[in-house]
Design an enzyme around this catalytic site. Structure first.
Site, PDB file in Angstrom:
ATOM      1  N   ASP A  74       0.843  -1.190   0.000  1.00 23.16           N
ATOM      2  CA  ASP A  74       0.000   0.000   0.000  1.00 23.16           C
ATOM      3  C   ASP A  74       0.886   1.250   0.000  1.00 23.16           C
ATOM      4  O   ASP A  74       2.105   1.149  -0.138  1.00 23.16           O
ATOM      5  CB  ASP A  74      -0.963  -0.021   1.202  1.00 23.16           C
ATOM      6  N   CYS A  75       0.283   2.404   0.167  1.00 24.07           N
ATOM      7  CA  CYS A  75       1.061   3.647   0.100  1.00 24.07           C
ATOM      8  C   CYS A  75       2.041   3.799   1.275  1.00 24.07           C
ATOM      9  O   CYS A  75       2.907   4.663   1.237  1.00 24.07           O
ATOM     10  CB  CYS A  75       0.129   4.851   0.010  1.00 24.07           C
TER      11      CYS A  75
END
Length: 137
Positions: A16-17
């Site tokens: 994910d980020c």
């Protein structure tokens, strides 16, 4: 009981980020390990479907103990603890390369006839594939 280890390298797109493996990917890791175990038994999902049997997922459990990151080399340990009847349960542990356990989980599947979509017992040919791993007591 049968236990096998499958190595999986985390790919960038699975993060994910925050750079952490997204939680949904652990179910994919389970699938990879389970598929490889079935292949070792001498079958695949495709072959099972040709024989008229499907294995839909009934239940997934996953416990996240510590994050995995991009490019980590993970070991997914899959265990089949008992001979199946109508259901088939696989248990999982995922370890980092240094041996830290970062995830535990389980997946329960059911045997189902492809044509009727009704539950059935594990077919004899499938049980015969597993028999060497579960000596009768």
């Amino acid at each position: 009981m049968i236990t096998r280890d499958v190595k999986i390298r985390v790919r960038y797109y699975e993060t994910d980020c925050m750079g952490i493996v997204h939680h949904s990917n652990y179910v994919r890791f389970y699938e990879v390990a389970r598929t490889e175990m079935l292949r070792e038994f001498g079958t695949t999902y495709r072959e099972m479907e040709r024989e008229g049997i499907m294995l839909p997922v009934l239940d997934v459990q996953s416990r996240y103990l510590s994050p995995a990151y991009d490019d980590d080399l993970l070991t997914v340990r899959v265990t089949l603890a008992e001979m199946p009847k109508v259901r088939l349960r696989f248990d999982y542990e995922i370890f980092r390369e240094n041996g830290d356990r970062i995830n535990t989980g389980s997946v329960t599947l059911a045997f189902m006839h492809c044509d009727s979509r009704k539950a059935c017992r594990a077919p004899k040919w499938f049980l015969d594939l597993l028999a060497p791993y579960f000596p009768q007591e």
